[in-house]
Design an enzyme around this catalytic site. Structure first.
Site, PDB file in Angstrom:
ATOM      1  N   SER A   1       0.762  -1.176  -0.201  1.00  0.00           N
ATOM      2  CA  SER A   1       0.010   0.043  -0.290  1.00  0.00           C
ATOM      3  C   SER A   1       0.819   1.433  -0.016  1.00  0.00           C
ATOM      4  O   SER A   1       2.177   1.094   0.393  1.00  0.00           O
ATOM      5  CB  SER A   1      -0.861  -0.014   1.365  1.00  0.00           C
TER       6      SER A   1
ATOM      7  N   TYR B   1      -1.712  -1.189  10.614  1.00  0.00           N
ATOM      8  CA  TYR B   1      -1.847  -1.425   8.884  1.00  0.00           C
ATOM      9  C   TYR B   1      -0.744  -0.989   8.322  1.00  0.00           C
ATOM     10  O   TYR B   1      -0.023  -1.559   7.591  1.00  0.00           O
ATOM     11  CB  TYR B   1      -3.162  -0.618   8.648  1.00  0.00           C
TER      12      TYR B   1
END
Ligand SMILES: NC(=O)c1ccc[n+]([C@@H]2O[C@H](COP(=O)([O-])OP(=O)(O)OC[C@H]3O[C@@H](n4cnc5c(N)ncnc54)[C@H](OP(=O)(O)O)[C@@H]3O)[C@@H](O)[C@H]2O)c1
Length: 257
Positions: A143, A156
């Site tokens: 990401s 995350y």
């Protein structure tokens, strides 16, 4: 375009039941393509499989948690025997964040487990047959959150940073074995994962467009597929700035639910 990677015929995708994984499955689905899709939700997997079959692909689905290491490895082994894998997309992942009650210990451990151990379980199971054939491509879903720790989603960001760096290093390690590795770093994509966000998401992209960009990057055997470029540039700048300067600003960003 690298001819060897332009048209993978046997593709395995984790997290194929939803969002980006489902969009990738649909993008690759075509006659002469074998798709192996996994996720936890059998109904959603079946719906994606139906779409892909309608596009002419042969589809095998299995509802498996990526943390069930042995079950996952057995299934990946079986798929690799039935149709030796050209492309593995380790895409399954979760997010939470520090909104609401805050990112508690259980959430932190769950995110790190699914997004790091889950990816390791997937890649390690697919690697031996690829190495033996000296052929195959591994795509790891990271990401743009992998380039800087954002206070709204610490676990995350950490999980995506871990798999990004792992994938980058694996690429070098596996070159001699004939196995390619690509790390995918998308910005905000419209999926169920981001549907819960109640803050503005800059340059939010449809999952179909993201799948197209990823497919094109994989066909070129890119080391890193990071997009959209303005968000990529922004996170690289944020990462380069001294924490003392940038931390007060990042603390003001909205938190993820
Ligand atoms: N959306 C974004 O803006 C964005 C941006 C950058 C990176 N990503 C990454 O892209 C990947 C896909 O996310 P998405 O946005 O498409 O979200 P999504 O729609 O929520 O899809 C997540 C997928 O991962 C599967 N999954 C989650 N935990 C799993 C587990 N323990 N075992 C097996 N499967 C599991 C889910 O399967 P079930 O639902 O069947 O359980 C689902 O298919 C994730 O790795 C995410 O971090 C997303």
């Amino acid at each position: 375009m690298v001819a060897k990677y332009a048209r993978p015929n046997s593709i395995l995708i984790t997290g194929g039941s939803s969002g980006l994984g489902a969009a990738l499955a649909r993008a690759y689905a075509a006659p002469d393509v074998c798709l192996a899709l996994t996720g936890r939700n059998a109904d959603r997997l079946a719906a994606v499989a139906k779409d892909c079959t309608a596009r002419g692909a042969e589809v095998n689905i299995a509802a498996i948690d990526v943390l069930e290491r042995e079950r996952l490895a057995d299934w990946i082994d079986a798929r690799a025997v039935a149709a030796p894998l050209d492309l593995l997309i380790a895409n399954a992942g979760i997010s939470a964040g520090t909104g609401g009650d805050g990112e508690n210990e259980a959430q932190t451990r769950g995110i790190l487990a699914a997004n790091v151990d889950g990816v390791v379980n997937t890649v390690m199971a697919a690697l031996p047959p690829m190495r033996a054939r000296r052929h195959g491509q591994i795509a790891i879903m990271s990401s743009l959150a992998a380039f800087r720790g954002f206070p709204g989603a610490p676990a995350y960001c950490a999980s995506k940073a871990a798999v990004r760096v792992w994938g980058e290093a694996l690429r070098g390690q596996l070159t001699g074995d004939g196995v390619a590795v690509t790390v995918i770093c998308p910005g905000y994509i419209k999926t169920p994962m981001t549907a819960v966000n109640r803050f503005p998401m800059p340059l939010l992209m449809e999952s179909e467009k993201a799948a197209h960009i990823i497919r094109r990057g994989l066909a070129r055997n890119k080391a890193r597929i990071a997009f959209p470029w303005p968000t990529y540039a922004l996170v690289r700048i944020l990462a380069a700035l001294p924490p003392g300067l940038i931390d007060p600003l990042l603390r003001r960003l909205p938190e993820k639910d």
